[in-house]
Design a protein around this motif. Structure first.
Motif, short mmCIF file in Angstrom:
data_model
loop_
_atom_site.label_atom_id
_atom_site.label_comp_id
_atom_site.label_asym_id
_atom_site.label_seq_id
_atom_site.Cartn_x
_atom_site.Cartn_y
_atom_site.Cartn_z
N TYR A 94 0.83 -1.21 0.00
CA TYR A 94 0.00 0.00 0.00
C TYR A 94 0.86 1.26 0.00
N THR A 107 -4.48 9.81 -5.80
CA THR A 107 -5.06 10.26 -4.53
C THR A 107 -5.54 11.71 -4.65
N CYS A 123 -12.15 5.57 -0.87
CA CYS A 123 -10.75 5.16 -0.65
C CYS A 123 -10.59 4.59 0.75
N ILE A 127 -9.73 0.51 1.98
CA ILE A 127 -8.66 0.14 2.89
C ILE A 127 -9.22 -0.63 4.08
N VAL A 156 -2.89 3.46 9.51
CA VAL A 156 -3.16 3.98 8.17
C VAL A 156 -3.13 5.52 8.15
N VAL A 160 -0.73 7.79 5.75
CA VAL A 160 -1.31 8.56 4.65
C VAL A 160 -1.09 10.06 4.88
N TYR B 161 -7.53 12.43 8.60
CA TYR B 161 -7.86 11.28 7.75
C TYR B 161 -9.36 11.01 7.75
N PHE B 165 -10.58 11.73 4.13
CA PHE B 165 -10.71 10.47 3.38
C PHE B 165 -11.96 9.70 3.75
#
Lengths: 188, 188
Positions: A94, A107, A123, A127, A156, A160, B161, B165
């Motif tokens: 990833y 992204t 997205c 995940i 994560v 990210v 996040y 996201f």
């Protein structure tokens, strides 16, 4: 914009979508995205520009749709036999993907159109599904497992965030340390 | 694109930038961003379109520059007298801002242009500077303080996040829980 998840495979609509997506991917691979236009994509896909405008409204929405389709995982996570092994293997792949130039561009595309839409949500959902599969297999084997929120928030998210907002290349030691910490807590 | 940090205030270049930024903000406030064009911004700012193309190259880069300028904090973090109070107050305001529709749009704009540029890095750097100021004040008072990496990775990253996201609205209980955890570790 709306991600066209519910399209009947093989229908006219699905064929149009497949042709437009393929044309977009091909053009993105060989030209600067700042020069890409909807008429160009239409010509490459063999459809009229109005077909594209009707369905995707504008270029950022089309690029977001293509990006989300590419970010969707095409296989279940690799099986190594242990929770730690599965998580390590998945994270390594990833991180490689999202650190790559095409991954960063995808992204950004996925986040770039109308922030009220659900692309970025997809997205995160992709995940979460992958992690859920890994954790589910470990639970079946009787291993102690972390919560999905702990994995999303403390493994994560920091990975990210550093890549997307900090423009950093994260080292394996960084995400392995995050994993160590979350897994240690499952054993307390 | 390049964020024009080093422009001499008051020079011709700075006046052009201020006029173009102001025109962009005004147009964004009253029209759909999908309909915004560089000639429209140029007309509103009283400059030629080629002035804008020469400096910002394209609309996503201009929107990113405007977004980053708006995301730059315009004051030092509020002083409440304690580390926990300062962090609570700062997070509450930050979460309000990025959860708002303009905040989400600005974040998307800041990430939307060429991913090789430094805009998104600037957003993370602004946040880090604010946290550094808060932590520095606490250290001067002799309070035990967390590391900046811990605050960025385990408080800011999960909050951002989930918002960016996951398209979630994060509750105060969520980020307060993250803070509790990081602050508890400084006391071990």
């Amino acid at each position: 914009m709306v991600v066209k998840d519910g399209i009947r495979p093989g229908g006219r609509s699905a064929r149009v979508q497949a042709a437009v997506h393929a044309a977009t991917r091909e053009l993105l691979a060989r030209m600067d995205r700042a020069e890409l236009t909807i008429p160009m994509i239409a010509a490459a896909a063999g459809v009229t520009p109005s077909t594209i405008y009707r369905r995707w409204h504008d270029l950022p929405s089309l690029l977001a749709d293509v990006a989300v389709a590419r970010l969707r995982p095409d296989a279940e996570p690799a099986r190594t036999g242990t929770l730690r092994g599965d998580l390590d293997a998945w994270l390594e792949q990833y991180v490689d993907e999202i650190c790559s130039a095409p991954g960063r561009a995808m992204t950004a595309d996925a986040l770039a159109c109308d922030p009220r839409d659900r692309n970025a949500g997809s997205c995160a959902a992709y995940i979460r599904q992958q992690l859920e599969a890994i954790v589910g297999r470990a639970a079946e084997r009787g291993e102690p497992v972390p919560g999905l929120d702990a994995l999303m928030d403390h493994v994560v998210a920091p990975v990210v965030y550093r890549i997307v907002f900090g423009h950093e290349t994260v080292a394996p030691a960084f995400w392995r340390g995050l994993l160590d910490r979350v897994l240690a807590e499952t054993k307390r």
